[in-house]
Design a protein around this motif. Structure first.
Motif, PDB file in Angstrom:
ATOM      1  N   PRO A  21       0.818  -1.231   0.000  1.00 32.29           N
ATOM      2  CA  PRO A  21       0.000   0.000   0.000  1.00 32.29           C
ATOM      3  C   PRO A  21       0.845   1.272   0.000  1.00 32.29           C
ATOM      4  O   PRO A  21       0.466   2.270  -0.614  1.00 32.29           O
ATOM      5  N   ASP A  22       2.003   1.230   0.667  1.00 35.12           N
ATOM      6  CA  ASP A  22       2.896   2.391   0.684  1.00 35.12           C
ATOM      7  C   ASP A  22       3.537   2.590  -0.688  1.00 35.12           C
ATOM      8  O   ASP A  22       3.682   3.715  -1.163  1.00 35.12           O
ATOM      9  N   LEU A  23       3.923   1.486  -1.316  1.00 38.09           N
ATOM     10  CA  LEU A  23       4.510   1.563  -2.658  1.00 38.09           C
ATOM     11  C   LEU A  23       3.517   2.126  -3.668  1.00 38.09           C
ATOM     12  O   LEU A  23       3.878   2.913  -4.547  1.00 38.09           O
ATOM     13  N   LEU A  24       2.259   1.736  -3.538  1.00 43.71           N
ATOM     14  CA  LEU A  24       1.233   2.179  -4.494  1.00 43.71           C
ATOM     15  C   LEU A  24       1.000   3.690  -4.450  1.00 43.71           C
ATOM     16  O   LEU A  24       0.463   4.260  -5.401  1.00 43.71           O
ATOM     17  N   LYS A  25       1.407   4.333  -3.391  1.00 45.20           N
ATOM     18  CA  LYS A  25       1.263   5.791  -3.309  1.00 45.20           C
ATOM     19  C   LYS A  25       2.205   6.509  -4.269  1.00 45.20           C
ATOM     20  O   LYS A  25       1.934   7.636  -4.692  1.00 45.20           O
ATOM     21  N   VAL A  26       3.303   5.845  -4.633  1.00 38.28           N
ATOM     22  CA  VAL A  26       4.300   6.507  -5.482  1.00 38.28           C
ATOM     23  C   VAL A  26       4.521   5.785  -6.819  1.00 38.28           C
ATOM     24  O   VAL A  26       5.139   6.334  -7.726  1.00 38.28           O
ATOM     25  N   GLN A  27       4.027   4.554  -6.920  1.00 37.99           N
ATOM     26  CA  GLN A  27       4.242   3.768  -8.134  1.00 37.99           C
ATOM     27  C   GLN A  27       2.915   3.169  -8.589  1.00 37.99           C
ATOM     28  O   GLN A  27       2.318   2.362  -7.878  1.00 37.99           O
TER      29      GLN A  27
END
Length: 264
Positions: A21-27
């Motif tokens: 979920p944290d990765l999806l904020k930037v990628q």
């Protein structure tokens, strides 16, 4: 497009999946290779990610960069505050639970407690696992129903546990606890509590937001930190640690006392 590839065991992929979920904020464009047993769980929780089985070949021209799923930690878990501020809360799962399994659980009396006591990991498996006699002590002296959630070939251990305890460990008929992760998840969801050592079940049940007691050796894995009784990653998980004697005696006594106070 970024390729994220799963590494290590099933529990590790569940644990590091909490970083997605944290990765999806930037990628936005992500491919992810994971163990096939986790496909339904991950696809439901991350519908915008394209998932592949771990051994599946992907055209190298279809992505520009790649990273192992565990390496995401160095970007999104630099400080304990990162756990508190994480986008991850818990995994959801809505797959149908077959009546053949549901019926077996429904008839069990009192609290329904899922139990796992062994790891087949080559490193520290002896230090992390309980013996049948130690498991039998957890079952004894209370009237709750204990459901076997121990994956792998452990039939001899179950026989020994049930010979030592009047309160028998219940095994669900015809459920493959190693490979049928979807229905293991459904069993977990139908339990009131999970008690487990540090293994795949610890991560699976905790990531689903269940009430979980994880029993840890004195020298535990770094992801459980030190000198804390709660998990930074999983909100409803309690950590019960060995004391300095490096035996399970204090852990079993804590569990015995806690279960004697549990009420329906």
């Amino acid at each position: 497009t970024l390729l994220v590839y799963g590494e290590q065991g099933l529990g590790d992929q569940i644990f590091y999946g909490t970083l997605l979920p944290d990765l999806l904020k930037v990628q936005k464009n992500i491919y992810c290779k994971i163990d096939h047993r986790l496909h339904n769980l991950f696809k439901e929780n991350f519908p915008s990610i394209k998932f592949f089985k771990q051994n599946e070949q992907i055209d190298k021209n279809s992505y520009e960069k790649y990273i192992s799923i565990g390496s995401l930690s160095k970007f999104y878990r630099k400080h304990t505050n990162d756990y508190m501020n994480s986008e991850f809360k818990q995994y959801s799962f809505s797959q149908n639970f077959p009546e053949i399994y549901k019926r077996q659980i429904r008839k069990l009396p009192n609290l329904k407690i899922g139990l796992s006591w062994h790891t087949f990991a080559p490193k520290n498996s002896v230090k992390r696992s309980l013996s049948p006699s130690q498991v039998s002590r957890i079952l004894s002296n209370n009237s709750n129903s204990f459901i076997n959630l121990q994956y792998g070939e452990v039939s001899n251990s179950i026989t020994e546990i049930n010979q030592l305890s009047k309160n028998k460990l219940f095994t669900i008929n015809n459920l493959d606890l190693t490979n049928d992760i979807d229905n293991v998840i459904n069993v977990i969801k139908n339990c009131d509590l999970i008690i487990t050592i540090d293994n795949t079940l610890a991560h699976l049940a905790s990531a689903l937001g269940k009430n979980v007691w994880i029993i840890l050796p004195y020298s535990a894995d770094a992801r459980w930190m030190e000198n804390i009784t709660c998990s930074l990653t999983y909100q409803n998980t309690i950590l019960i640690r060995q004391d300095q004697s490096c035996t399970w005696e204090n852990v079993i006594k804590i569990i015995e006392l806690a279960l004697s106070k549990e009420k329906l």
